[in-house]
Design a protein around this motif. Sequence first.
Motif, PDB file in Angstrom:
ATOM      1  N   HIS A  42       0.837  -1.197   0.000  1.00  0.00           N
ATOM      2  CA  HIS A  42       0.000   0.000   0.000  1.00  0.00           C
ATOM      3  C   HIS A  42       0.875   1.251   0.000  1.00  0.00           C
ATOM      4  CE1 HIS A  42      -2.755  -3.118   1.595  1.00  0.00           C
ATOM      5  NE2 HIS A  42      -3.584  -2.514   0.766  1.00  0.00           N
ATOM      6  N   THR A  71      -0.224   1.794  -5.446  1.00  0.00           N
ATOM      7  CA  THR A  71      -0.581   0.440  -5.025  1.00  0.00           C
ATOM      8  C   THR A  71      -1.019  -0.408  -6.222  1.00  0.00           C
ATOM      9  OG1 THR A  71      -1.303   1.273  -2.883  1.00  0.00           O
ATOM     10  CG2 THR A  71      -2.144  -0.891  -3.539  1.00  0.00           C
ATOM     11  N   THR A 112      -3.700   4.260   6.904  1.00  0.00           N
ATOM     12  CA  THR A 112      -4.756   4.804   6.055  1.00  0.00           C
ATOM     13  C   THR A 112      -6.080   4.836   6.807  1.00  0.00           C
ATOM     14  OG1 THR A 112      -5.192   2.614   5.145  1.00  0.00           O
ATOM     15  CG2 THR A 112      -3.678   4.022   3.909  1.00  0.00           C
ATOM     16  N   HIS A 117      -6.873  -9.555   3.440  1.00  0.00           N
ATOM     17  CA  HIS A 117      -6.289 -10.038   2.190  1.00  0.00           C
ATOM     18  C   HIS A 117      -6.043 -11.536   2.311  1.00  0.00           C
ATOM     19  CE1 HIS A 117      -5.071  -5.811   2.592  1.00  0.00           C
ATOM     20  NE2 HIS A 117      -5.206  -5.759   1.281  1.00  0.00           N
ATOM     21  N   ARG A 137     -11.116   1.726  -5.965  1.00  0.00           N
ATOM     22  CA  ARG A 137      -9.857   2.447  -5.817  1.00  0.00           C
ATOM     23  C   ARG A 137     -10.172   3.692  -5.015  1.00  0.00           C
ATOM     24  NH1 ARG A 137      -6.513   6.405  -7.839  1.00  0.00           N
ATOM     25  NH2 ARG A 137      -4.330   5.795  -8.099  1.00  0.00           N
ATOM     26  N   ASP A 182      -6.347   7.867   0.259  1.00  0.00           N
ATOM     27  CA  ASP A 182      -6.403   8.454   1.589  1.00  0.00           C
ATOM     28  C   ASP A 182      -5.803   9.863   1.556  1.00  0.00           C
ATOM     29  OD1 ASP A 182      -6.716   7.969   4.612  1.00  0.00           O
ATOM     30  OD2 ASP A 182      -4.614   8.570   4.458  1.00  0.00           O
ATOM     31  N   GLU A 221      -5.692   2.623  -2.007  1.00  0.00           N
ATOM     32  CA  GLU A 221      -6.256   1.276  -1.929  1.00  0.00           C
ATOM     33  C   GLU A 221      -6.759   0.975  -3.338  1.00  0.00           C
ATOM     34  OE1 GLU A 221      -6.288  -1.057   0.161  1.00  0.00           O
ATOM     35  OE2 GLU A 221      -6.238  -0.236   2.182  1.00  0.00           O
ATOM     36  N   GLU A 243      -8.265  -2.437  -5.017  1.00  0.00           N
ATOM     37  CA  GLU A 243      -8.528  -3.819  -4.687  1.00  0.00           C
ATOM     38  C   GLU A 243      -9.712  -4.407  -5.446  1.00  0.00           C
ATOM     39  OE1 GLU A 243      -6.980  -3.727  -0.073  1.00  0.00           O
ATOM     40  OE2 GLU A 243      -9.128  -3.491  -0.428  1.00  0.00           O
ATOM     41  N   CYS A 289     -12.317  -6.747  -4.366  1.00  0.00           N
ATOM     42  CA  CYS A 289     -12.671  -6.925  -2.962  1.00  0.00           C
ATOM     43  C   CYS A 289     -14.078  -7.502  -2.804  1.00  0.00           C
ATOM     44  CB  CYS A 289     -12.559  -5.561  -2.285  1.00  0.00           C
ATOM     45  SG  CYS A 289     -12.767  -5.574  -0.520  1.00  0.00           S
ATOM     46  N   TRP A 292     -14.872   2.678   1.079  1.00  0.00           N
ATOM     47  CA  TRP A 292     -15.320   1.403   0.533  1.00  0.00           C
ATOM     48  C   TRP A 292     -16.663   0.992   1.122  1.00  0.00           C
ATOM     49  CZ3 TRP A 292     -10.810   2.041   3.300  1.00  0.00           C
ATOM     50  CH2 TRP A 292     -10.775   1.505   4.591  1.00  0.00           C
TER      51      TRP A 292
END
Length: 183
Positions: free
Chosen positions: A26, A30, A58, A70, A107, A110, A116, A118, A120, A165
């Motif tokens: 990160h 990233t 973050t 993860h 995405r 921060d 970030e 991911e 996810c 997120w």
Amino acid sequence: MNACERVVVLDSNNQPIGTAVKSEVHTTDTPYHLAFSCYVLSDKGDVLLTRRALSKATWPGVWTNSFCGHPGPGEEIPAAIRRRAQQELGLEGLYGIEEVLPTYSYRAVDSSGIVEHEFCPVYIARIDATSTPQPATTEVDSFGWATPAELAAAVDATGFAFSPWMVDQLRHRRLREALGCLR
């Protein structure tokens, strides 16, 4: 966390193309990698929310879903969910783990500039009434339970107080239905 813990780096089709050391992945650049988000529901149907530890690199101090993580190389996501529930929240005995948003990705940047990025998938899991979170202070500052309606109303009214997120995930009708926000 093991200093050598690795995350799975993905291509744009969500296929593994390598691994990276979690503690180094990160940054402001990233790579796209595999993660998961999990919402834990009590027997009563309340949702466990956590406030990220103030020491996190973050989004420190931001309220978010129950936990994220993860999966390691070759680790199935449900196994990673159980592992992270224990590591981050001291929770054993999750059951009813269900994938709700299988293709979710995001995405976010921060305020520190860390990204970030991911793939996810989002899950819900259940925990019985005898389980009480005992969070790792390096991960979680505090926690609380909210009814699905309270969670939806809070995110709708004050999205800035929550992780990007979680706010984005809760825009998906399927997740709100699974949590019971739309009853």
